[in-house]
Design an enzyme around this catalytic site. Structure first.
Site, PDB file in Angstrom:
ATOM      1  N   TYR A 281     -16.515   9.731  -8.012  1.00  0.00           N
ATOM      2  CA  TYR A 281     -15.522  10.177  -9.000  1.00  0.00           C
ATOM      3  C   TYR A 281     -16.156  10.821 -10.222  1.00  0.00           C
ATOM      4  CZ  TYR A 281     -16.685   5.495 -10.752  1.00  0.00           C
ATOM      5  OH  TYR A 281     -17.346   4.366 -11.173  1.00  0.00           O
ATOM      6  N   LYS A 282     -17.474  10.814 -10.326  1.00  0.00           N
ATOM      7  CA  LYS A 282     -18.142  11.415 -11.474  1.00  0.00           C
ATOM      8  C   LYS A 282     -18.433  12.885 -11.166  1.00  0.00           C
ATOM      9  CE  LYS A 282     -20.284   6.982 -12.732  1.00  0.00           C
ATOM     10  NZ  LYS A 282     -19.482   6.640 -13.915  1.00  0.00           N
TER      11      LYS A 282
ATOM     12  N   ARG B  24     -22.044  10.352 -25.864  1.00  0.00           N
ATOM     13  CA  ARG B  24     -22.565  10.783 -24.560  1.00  0.00           C
ATOM     14  C   ARG B  24     -21.860  12.057 -24.105  1.00  0.00           C
ATOM     15  NH1 ARG B  24     -22.119   7.128 -19.094  1.00  0.00           N
ATOM     16  NH2 ARG B  24     -19.939   7.683 -19.400  1.00  0.00           N
TER      17      ARG B  24
ATOM     18  N   ASP C 236     -28.973   2.645  -7.185  1.00  0.00           N
ATOM     19  CA  ASP C 236     -27.620   3.055  -7.553  1.00  0.00           C
ATOM     20  C   ASP C 236     -27.691   4.533  -7.964  1.00  0.00           C
ATOM     21  OD1 ASP C 236     -25.244   3.634  -8.940  1.00  0.00           O
ATOM     22  OD2 ASP C 236     -25.042   1.580  -9.691  1.00  0.00           O
TER      23      ASP C 236
ATOM     24  N   PHE D  86     -26.553  -0.531 -15.136  1.00  0.00           N
ATOM     25  CA  PHE D  86     -25.125  -0.652 -15.426  1.00  0.00           C
ATOM     26  C   PHE D  86     -24.720  -2.119 -15.315  1.00  0.00           C
ATOM     27  CE2 PHE D  86     -20.529  -0.114 -14.504  1.00  0.00           C
ATOM     28  CZ  PHE D  86     -20.208   0.549 -15.674  1.00  0.00           C
TER      29      PHE D  86
END
Length: 398
Positions: free
Chosen positions: A210-211, A357, A185, A114
């Site tokens: 939050y995912k 996605r 990560d 990322f």
């Protein structure tokens, strides 16, 4: 424990008529969250005022919730703490790991990581000013570049674009063989697939909530420090909450013991309350069941889309064991096609340059949602319904 996915779906507030395949970016609202957050405001904040830090347990939320997360990721109790953003936690972990290998100058990562993680590494290297540099290689070439020059191997286990999954245990073992430390990560792993940090021998890890965890926009991140490093890990960001005695208000910094030293500023209590409500759901879930159902739904999705949409090319690994809980496709007009899908009630997202996605989150996604998504994608592609000017105007958030 066998996971009841009918029960889990009932725990979420999902808009009527929406197929939500973007929980890998932002999870939906748990029904219990508004009441839990409201309870912090009334009666806790309203009646206890500043006493809430002690009487309502606000001050210890980063550590109590850290222990709950630790149990979900195979971490030892007392070695996970919650707070701040994922970028900040990556920065802290990376700085601590580099300080433990002062004779080495290379941070090794991959080109699929990322960007924020890479930006943090570049910025830290510049700040150190001692020749430390970030080296990125293709994901499949990481193992071959693990040499005795490497101080830290910094990887995201699951690629945010394609869902490609690294072998955490094997790469950690390889890194240790050459004397390097590891920083993982877990942004696209936590809540998507089984994670066992202690068994894999991981040195440092960080992740967000939050995912897949559904703790809400801006929900806090967490950091893991392995027990063998806990007493020596430097903190880089020496905030008052990471002090051994924050309310002694010493002018000099003394780090707290274990992972509590990785606390920085005042805890975000409202966001931690939302996380608490989300963790209540997850503690009724077996992650092995989630993973098995995710694979079954993903395989159904891939087969359906490929059978009916030859314009789309699979970007994710074909073998389910090599990907996380998302499926991505290449399409030259991917942004416009995704906007057309969203307009028809199927929500995924777009990642440059051409990736559509779709997150497969079994807590609230089942076969009916997968089948409706396939039908809608097929309609959009067969009719070129994406080819409208309004779908090609890119928003700030894609």
């Amino acid at each position: 424990m066998t996971t009841d996915f009918t029960w889990t779906r009932a725990q979420f507030q999902l808009p009527e008529g929406i197929v939500y395949l973007d929980g890998n970016s932002l999870g939906p609202l748990p029904k219990a969250t508004p009441e839990r957050v409201a309870r912090v405001m009334q009666p806790e904040w309203q009646n206890l005022l500043i006493g809430g830090w002690t009487k309502a347990g606000w001050h210890m939320m980063p550590e109590t919730q850290g222990d709950r997360i630790a149990a979900m990721i195979g971490a030892e109790p007392g070695h996970v703490v919650v707070g701040d953003t994922l970028s900040i936690k990556v920065y802290q972990a990376l700085a601590a790991a580099l300080a433990l290998r002062p004779e080495r100058r290379v941070i090794l990562s991959d080109t699929g990581n990322f960007p924020s993680d890479l930006y943090m590494a570049e910025g830290l290297a510049e700040t150190l000013g001692n020749g430390t540099r970030l080296v990125t290689v293709a994901p499949e070439d990481v193992a071959a570049h693990l040499t005795e020059e490497v101080a830290v191997l910094m990887l995201t286990e699951v690629d945010y674009r394609t869902g490609r999954r690294h072998d955490m245990a094997a790469l950690t073992r390889k890194a240790h063989e050459v004397g390097a430390l590891t920083l993982w990560d877990l942004a696209h792993s936590f809540g998507a697939l089984p994670v066992d940090l202690a068994a894999a021998g991981v040195d440092f890890a960080a992740g967000c909530t939050y995912k897949y965890i559904n703790a809400g926009p801006g929900a806090p991140a967490f950091i893991y420090v392995a027990p063998r490093h806990a007493g020596a890990a430097g903190t880089a960001l020496q905030g008052w909450q990471g002090h051994e005695a924050p309310f002694a208000f010493d002018l000099g910094y003394r780090p707290a013991s274990r992972v509590a030293r990785m606390r920085v500023g005042t805890p975000p209590v409202l966001q931690l309350a939302a996380l608490e409500a989300a963790l209540d759901i997850w503690e009724q879930v077996d992650i092995a069941d989630v993973r098995a159902r995710s694979i079954a739904l993903s395989e159904r999705f891939i087969a359906g889309v490929e059978a009916r949409c030859p314009q789309l090319r699979l970007a994710s690994p074909r073998a389910p064991e090599h990907r996380g809980s998302q499926v991505s496709f290449h399409f030259s007009e991917g942004y416009a096609a995704m906007q057309a899908l969203i307009a028809r009630g199927v929500i995924g997202d777009f990642r440059a340059p051409d990736i559509m996605r779709f997150g497969i989150c079994p807590l609230y996604v089942g076969e009916p949602e997968i089948d409706r998504a396939i039908d809608t994608i097929a309609d959009v592609m067969a009719g070129c319904l994406w080819d409208r000017p309004e779908y090609k105007v890119k928003a700030m958030v894609t």
